[in-house]
Scaffold this active site. Structure first.
Site, mmCIF file in Angstrom:
data_model
loop_
_atom_site.group_PDB
_atom_site.id
_atom_site.type_symbol
_atom_site.label_atom_id
_atom_site.label_comp_id
_atom_site.label_asym_id
_atom_site.label_seq_id
_atom_site.Cartn_x
_atom_site.Cartn_y
_atom_site.Cartn_z
ATOM 1 C CG HIS A 79 4.005 -3.265 -3.810
ATOM 2 N ND1 HIS A 79 3.636 -1.950 -3.956
ATOM 3 C CD2 HIS A 79 4.397 -3.408 -2.517
ATOM 4 C CE1 HIS A 79 3.798 -1.320 -2.802
ATOM 5 N NE2 HIS A 79 4.271 -2.180 -1.919
ATOM 6 C CG HIS A 118 -2.351 -2.154 -7.953
ATOM 7 N ND1 HIS A 118 -1.883 -1.271 -8.896
ATOM 8 C CD2 HIS A 118 -1.450 -2.107 -6.935
ATOM 9 C CE1 HIS A 118 -0.770 -0.723 -8.479
ATOM 10 N NE2 HIS A 118 -0.489 -1.205 -7.281
#
Length: 144
Positions: A79, A118
């Protein structure tokens, strides 16, 4: 919602919406974006599947993410990589008027850490890789 905006929709909608304002610029920009993402997506896939870094919930005891990640591995953040790639291309093509897109790209990365999918280093790597690809494609150093 910020994280979702990094799912790829913005990377498609923004270049296509440029046709409404400046069709000639849009054509050139879309070719640049397509070239850059034709390099970025395979690199992302290869890195994820070679490095196979586990996500935070798998390695941090008693940690639960807020959302379920779209793929198995954590490094680098796709992303963030895609968001910074688009931001870099926008700034290189449209100048200072496009700098606010870096705020969006940063928020996409930050949201991935806040959602628990993450580590911060995944985000930093994604931002560096996306920015680097944007620069290399924009300068013609890398081309398809």
């Amino acid at each position: 919602m910020i994280s979702r905006s990094g799912d790829g929709y913005t990377q498609i909608i923004l270049p296509l919406s440029l046709f409404l304002v400046a069709p000639i610029l849009a054509h050139q920009f879309i070719l640049l974006v397509l070239t850059a993402f034709a390099i970025e997506r395979p690199l992302y896939f290869v890195l994820k599947n070679i490095l196979k870094r586990r996500r935070p919930p798998e390695v941090v005891p008693d940690f639960t993410s807020i959302i379920r990640a779209s793929d198995q591995f954590s490094f680098p953040s796709g992303h963030t990589m895609a968001a910074f790639l688009l931001a870099g291309l926008c700034v290189s093509q449209f100048g200072a008027v496009a700098w606010p897109i870096y705020i969006w790209a940063s928020l996409v990365g930050f949201s991935r850490v806040m959602l628990g999918v993450h580590f911060p280093s995944d985000i930093l790597a994604g931002a560096c890789l996306g920015s680097s690809i944007a620069y290399l494609v924009d300068t013609g150093t890398i081309a398809l």
